[in-house]
Scaffold this motif. Structure first.
Motif, short mmCIF file in Angstrom:
data_model
loop_
_atom_site.label_atom_id
_atom_site.label_comp_id
_atom_site.label_asym_id
_atom_site.label_seq_id
_atom_site.Cartn_x
_atom_site.Cartn_y
_atom_site.Cartn_z
N GLU A 50 -8.99 -0.09 35.02
CA GLU A 50 -9.62 -1.40 35.16
C GLU A 50 -8.69 -2.37 35.91
O GLU A 50 -9.15 -3.20 36.70
N GLY A 89 -14.68 11.91 34.03
CA GLY A 89 -15.72 11.25 33.25
C GLY A 89 -15.18 10.26 32.22
O GLY A 89 -15.94 9.49 31.64
N ASP A 92 -14.43 4.58 33.85
CA ASP A 92 -15.59 3.73 34.16
C ASP A 92 -16.23 4.17 35.48
O ASP A 92 -15.58 4.14 36.52
N PRO A 93 -17.50 4.58 35.44
CA PRO A 93 -18.12 5.13 36.66
C PRO A 93 -18.19 4.13 37.82
O PRO A 93 -18.26 4.53 38.97
N GLN A 94 -18.15 2.83 37.52
CA GLN A 94 -18.12 1.81 38.57
C GLN A 94 -16.92 1.96 39.49
O GLN A 94 -16.97 1.57 40.64
N ILE A 98 -17.09 9.84 43.85
CA ILE A 98 -16.95 11.29 44.01
C ILE A 98 -17.64 11.73 45.30
O ILE A 98 -18.77 11.35 45.56
N LEU B 84 -23.08 -0.07 32.87
CA LEU B 84 -22.62 1.08 33.66
C LEU B 84 -21.63 1.90 32.84
O LEU B 84 -21.71 3.13 32.81
N ARG B 85 -20.72 1.23 32.17
CA ARG B 85 -19.74 1.94 31.35
C ARG B 85 -20.40 2.56 30.12
O ARG B 85 -20.22 3.72 29.82
N VAL B 88 -24.71 4.32 31.42
CA VAL B 88 -24.65 5.24 32.55
C VAL B 88 -23.44 6.18 32.41
O VAL B 88 -23.49 7.35 32.81
N GLY B 89 -22.37 5.66 31.79
CA GLY B 89 -21.16 6.45 31.62
C GLY B 89 -21.34 7.66 30.73
O GLY B 89 -20.46 8.53 30.67
N ILE B 91 -23.44 9.93 31.31
CA ILE B 91 -23.94 10.99 32.18
C ILE B 91 -22.81 11.56 33.04
O ILE B 91 -21.92 10.83 33.45
N PRO B 93 -20.58 12.30 35.83
CA PRO B 93 -20.40 11.45 37.01
C PRO B 93 -20.81 12.14 38.32
O PRO B 93 -21.13 11.47 39.30
N ILE B 98 -23.74 5.18 42.00
CA ILE B 98 -23.85 3.75 41.75
C ILE B 98 -23.66 2.99 43.05
O ILE B 98 -22.73 3.24 43.79
N SER B 100 -23.39 -0.99 44.35
CA SER B 100 -23.34 -2.41 44.00
C SER B 100 -23.70 -3.22 45.24
O SER B 100 -23.09 -3.04 46.29
N TRP B 200 -10.03 -12.26 36.57
CA TRP B 200 -10.52 -11.69 37.84
C TRP B 200 -12.05 -11.59 37.87
O TRP B 200 -12.64 -11.52 38.94
#
Lengths: 285, 285
Positions: A50, A89, A92-94, A98, B84-85, B88-89, B91, B93, B98, B100, B200
């Motif tokens: 993060e 995995g 955080d996928p954000q 990949i 998302l975390r 969705v997380g 699943i 990856p 994703i 944005s 941030w």
């Protein structure tokens, strides 16, 4: 003892037949302990990732923020997909991008081999992951003679230049070869045949490739030897044991992020002023 | 009672002020029960997603495989990133893409508003996720008058046509508005100011947008009313409680995948023949 130190290969002749596929370098415990150890690093991994992401969001043109590029290579069934699920995995996928590299398209073939690779590079703050990579262009291309020996030779140098350029631009390249034995591959292919929910993963062509196992091993050895540099060394991860593979790759990511040591960006606004502005806003019905 | 049924809004006037932001439609338990319920669906969600992915890998030109597109919209701090975390997380990856959407670039602005959206669509077998979306072009564009009223008007229809085309092509569009109260947003903005590791995420511009809350609410209401179709209805997820938000979105994904009912592809090779070929291969040293 770090996983990086335990698994990195020097820029020197590599003998894959002598590197174990079922050992657990850097870790003394068994499977249950390994799974616990993996769960235990989740918080630190998420925190560092993060921070990296935050840096990327707050980057400026002159300091756009750093990134990581995890390159995953290995023979069929070595567990690249499982590593994406079990290690990548955790993040955080954000913050993850990949890219899977298959046989190149016609458009891709019309460019230099690094063209499509550059398009998959992670932006600032992102952990990029290559499921196969530019190394296919010195692996299958060498084994199947898809390029001339002179061209293959040129590519080792081009790859080193490319990765040095990435390092210069703030991308830490983490190269991982998932190392399984031929016997383990046979078990995994047979297991796919035994399970109808795994038939989609089975490709008869994999057995043809398997017949070229010694040639692939040699191609890997040369690639590791020629491209394991100080800034972007290769790591050979014994991958017969899936739990260890996940633990090792997750720790390699963790140690890489620790090395980058990303910092929370400082506020570029007046924190107190903003607080007052919010508190002074009239109630919204 | 399904989450889809509990959360879908009909194509009729929507009054967001009357839709609760702190309720838990479709779920009777508390936070601890909700977290347990979320963990409990992980296996089925992963299984269905892998089937979808497998279909996509085995697709043919005439049947390329289906996909899902989760569209996440909501005011600042409504928890798109957290979703998302946390949802969705869950699943793999590998099977998630994703995208944005920020303020459009100059190149993006030179095209129709759907141009950049099309570039982010999921391929066969993939769960695509839009963190903001084409709906910004009828939300902030309406509130800030970034397009003429006629153009905004045109876009509702263009969006419906676009989403009908996606459904036709095998992409199930799952539209989610994360619904928070203005009071909750203030709490979350203040919490970001209180915590230097969250600075941030804070943008003074968010407070300016906040002053336009009623205009945004109205823009959302019109958008929901005009684009909640039978094939792609909107779902309004009460999002003041983060645990419920994650549970609801994960269940919406689960129910969507159940509706698609993806199937394991059948082997297109001779399973027995392949087994013999593997077993007959000479040992590899």
């Amino acid at each position: 003892m770090s996983f990086r130190a335990a698994l990195a290969v020097a820029r020197a002749p590599v003998d894959l037949a002598r590197l174990p596929t079922d050992a657990t370098p850097g870790f003394a415990g068994d499977k249950a302990a390994g799974q616990q150890a993996l769960a235990a690093i989740g918080t630190e991994l998420a925190d560092l990732q993060e921070r990296l992401f935050a840096e990327g969001r707050s980057g400026t043109e002159s300091a756009p923020g750093r990134s990581v590029l995890l390159v995953l290579q290995g023979m069929d069934t070595s567990g690249k997909g499982g590593t994406l699920r079990g290690a990548v995995g955790l993040i955080d996928p954000q913050g993850v991008r990949i890219t899977s590299f298959k046989a190149p398209t016609e458009e891709e073939r019309s460019h230099d081999f690094l063209w499509r690779i550059r398009r998959g590079l992670p932006g600032p703050g992102i952990v990029g992951v290559f499921d196969r990579s530019h190394y296919e262009d010195v692996l299958i291309h060498r084994v199947r003679a898809l390029a001339s020996p002179e061209e293959i030779e040129r590519r080792y140098g081009a790859i080193n230049d490319f990765e040095a350029e990435l390092a210069e631009a703030g991308t830490t390249v983490l190269k991982v070869m998932l190392h399984i034995s031929a016997a383990e591959q046979r078990e995994r292919l047979l297991a796919r045949l035994d399970d109808p929910t795994k038939h989609w993963k089975y490709n008869p062509g994999d057995v043809d490739e398997r017949e070229l196992w010694p040639a692939y091993r040699e191609a890997y050895e040369v690639a590791l030897e020629r491209t394991s540099t100080a800034t972007a060394p290769w790591h050979v991860v014994p991958a017969d044991r899936k739990w260890y593979r996940n633990l090792a790759v997750a720790n390699l990511l963790l140690e890489t992020l620790r090395g980058i040591d990303p910092q929370w960006p400082l506020a570029d606004f007046d924190v107190e002023g903003e607080r007052r502005r919010l508190l002074d806003q009239p109630e919204i019905a």
